[in-house]
Design a protein around this motif. Sequence first.
Motif, PDB file in Angstrom:
ATOM      1  N   ALA A 124     -71.513 -11.781 -13.224  1.00  0.00           N
ATOM      2  CA  ALA A 124     -70.556 -11.065 -14.070  1.00  0.00           C
ATOM      3  C   ALA A 124     -69.226 -11.810 -14.198  1.00  0.00           C
ATOM      4  O   ALA A 124     -68.611 -11.822 -15.267  1.00  0.00           O
ATOM      5  CB  ALA A 124     -70.321  -9.661 -13.527  1.00  0.00           C
ATOM      6  N   TRP A 125     -68.778 -12.459 -13.128  1.00  0.00           N
ATOM      7  CA  TRP A 125     -67.493 -13.146 -13.177  1.00  0.00           C
ATOM      8  C   TRP A 125     -67.556 -14.384 -14.072  1.00  0.00           C
ATOM      9  O   TRP A 125     -66.574 -14.732 -14.737  1.00  0.00           O
ATOM     10  CB  TRP A 125     -67.034 -13.513 -11.774  1.00  0.00           C
ATOM     11  N   VAL A 126     -68.715 -15.030 -14.095  1.00  0.00           N
ATOM     12  CA  VAL A 126     -68.893 -16.173 -14.989  1.00  0.00           C
ATOM     13  C   VAL A 126     -68.898 -15.692 -16.440  1.00  0.00           C
ATOM     14  O   VAL A 126     -68.267 -16.296 -17.317  1.00  0.00           O
ATOM     15  CB  VAL A 126     -70.205 -16.919 -14.672  1.00  0.00           C
ATOM     16  N   VAL A 127     -69.595 -14.588 -16.671  1.00  0.00           N
ATOM     17  CA  VAL A 127     -69.638 -14.000 -18.012  1.00  0.00           C
ATOM     18  C   VAL A 127     -68.236 -13.578 -18.446  1.00  0.00           C
ATOM     19  O   VAL A 127     -67.843 -13.767 -19.604  1.00  0.00           O
ATOM     20  CB  VAL A 127     -70.604 -12.805 -18.052  1.00  0.00           C
ATOM     21  N   MET A 128     -67.458 -13.024 -17.514  1.00  0.00           N
ATOM     22  CA  MET A 128     -66.089 -12.610 -17.828  1.00  0.00           C
ATOM     23  C   MET A 128     -65.261 -13.788 -18.327  1.00  0.00           C
ATOM     24  O   MET A 128     -64.531 -13.668 -19.320  1.00  0.00           O
ATOM     25  CB  MET A 128     -65.414 -11.992 -16.610  1.00  0.00           C
ATOM     26  N   ARG A 129     -65.389 -14.926 -17.666  1.00  0.00           N
ATOM     27  CA  ARG A 129     -64.638 -16.107 -18.098  1.00  0.00           C
ATOM     28  C   ARG A 129     -65.056 -16.551 -19.494  1.00  0.00           C
ATOM     29  O   ARG A 129     -64.224 -16.978 -20.301  1.00  0.00           O
ATOM     30  CB  ARG A 129     -64.818 -17.246 -17.090  1.00  0.00           C
ATOM     31  N   THR A 130     -66.353 -16.431 -19.784  1.00  0.00           N
ATOM     32  CA  THR A 130     -66.852 -16.783 -21.116  1.00  0.00           C
ATOM     33  C   THR A 130     -66.286 -15.844 -22.171  1.00  0.00           C
ATOM     34  O   THR A 130     -65.795 -16.283 -23.229  1.00  0.00           O
ATOM     35  CB  THR A 130     -68.381 -16.734 -21.147  1.00  0.00           C
ATOM     36  N   ILE A 131     -66.349 -14.547 -21.900  1.00  0.00           N
ATOM     37  CA  ILE A 131     -65.827 -13.547 -22.832  1.00  0.00           C
ATOM     38  C   ILE A 131     -64.328 -13.754 -23.055  1.00  0.00           C
ATOM     39  O   ILE A 131     -63.837 -13.715 -24.189  1.00  0.00           O
ATOM     40  CB  ILE A 131     -66.104 -12.123 -22.306  1.00  0.00           C
ATOM     41  N   ASP A 132     -63.601 -13.994 -21.967  1.00  0.00           N
ATOM     42  CA  ASP A 132     -62.154 -14.195 -22.078  1.00  0.00           C
ATOM     43  C   ASP A 132     -61.824 -15.419 -22.937  1.00  0.00           C
ATOM     44  O   ASP A 132     -60.887 -15.392 -23.746  1.00  0.00           O
ATOM     45  CB  ASP A 132     -61.535 -14.358 -20.687  1.00  0.00           C
ATOM     46  N   SER A 133     -62.588 -16.487 -22.766  1.00  0.00           N
ATOM     47  CA  SER A 133     -62.347 -17.709 -23.544  1.00  0.00           C
ATOM     48  C   SER A 133     -62.590 -17.470 -25.029  1.00  0.00           C
ATOM     49  O   SER A 133     -61.805 -17.898 -25.885  1.00  0.00           O
ATOM     50  CB  SER A 133     -63.242 -18.841 -23.043  1.00  0.00           C
ATOM     51  N   LEU A 134     -63.691 -16.792 -25.340  1.00  0.00           N
ATOM     52  CA  LEU A 134     -64.012 -16.503 -26.738  1.00  0.00           C
ATOM     53  C   LEU A 134     -62.989 -15.557 -27.363  1.00  0.00           C
ATOM     54  O   LEU A 134     -62.578 -15.738 -28.521  1.00  0.00           O
ATOM     55  CB  LEU A 134     -65.418 -15.900 -26.839  1.00  0.00           C
ATOM     56  N   ASN A 135     -62.570 -14.552 -26.598  1.00  0.00           N
ATOM     57  CA  ASN A 135     -61.574 -13.604 -27.102  1.00  0.00           C
ATOM     58  C   ASN A 135     -60.234 -14.288 -27.358  1.00  0.00           C
ATOM     59  O   ASN A 135     -59.532 -13.968 -28.327  1.00  0.00           O
ATOM     60  CB  ASN A 135     -61.386 -12.447 -26.120  1.00  0.00           C
TER      61      ASN A 135
END
Length: 228
Positions: A72-83
């Motif tokens: 989940a934390w890796v996914v969070m970083r991905t989502i944050d970057s895209l956002n």
Amino acid sequence: MKRSLFFMGLVIVNLNCFAQKQINIELKQKLDTILRTDQGIREFVSSTTTVGRKDTLAKFLNYPRQLLDTNAWVVMRTIDSLNLIKVEEIISKYGYPGKTLVGEPANMTVFFVVQHSGKIPVYYPIIAQAAKDKELPFRYAGMMLDRKLADEKKEQVYGTQVYRSSIKNPKTGKKELFAYVVPIKDPKNVNTRRKEAGFDSTVEENALRLGVVYKAYTLKEIEEILNR
């Protein structure tokens, strides 16, 4: 004739005022979606989120539940970057998309995305201006100012930032977690400042909400504790 022209002028002015108050629905919907992903992934990692709610969040975020359970934390970083890419494009086109343009809570989206990024020094000035213009609640600018100052190893103003570090226990010699409210400038008056900025809790209450018992450390005291 003059009266007719005057009346027509009033109509045009009223129409312009009406147009200026119109919400940009397309932009609002885009920001609403970004905000839901920003907050959704953080709700997923919360220890208080139920199993059923996590299933719903995984579906909305469009990630397999098993992947989120393990990364989940890796996914969070991905989502944050895209956002961040998305909101930077929005800022370049519209400036800060505030309450007048997109309504609430969409006006908070850019704040949250920037707050979760490494670009606070870049965008803090426009967020502070948005708060000054009442396009964003002032407390959000206060939160970002605190994070900016804490990242710069300076005293914060409103006491919103809590840090956690691994330190050595001087008695046992073992590593343990040390959680603390980042030192505050003029701590005696912090709750007055918080109230004036629109926070609905004291620094003590906010710290407890974040799982920390508040203590008014100085920067020097924190440095000594972390360097044991």
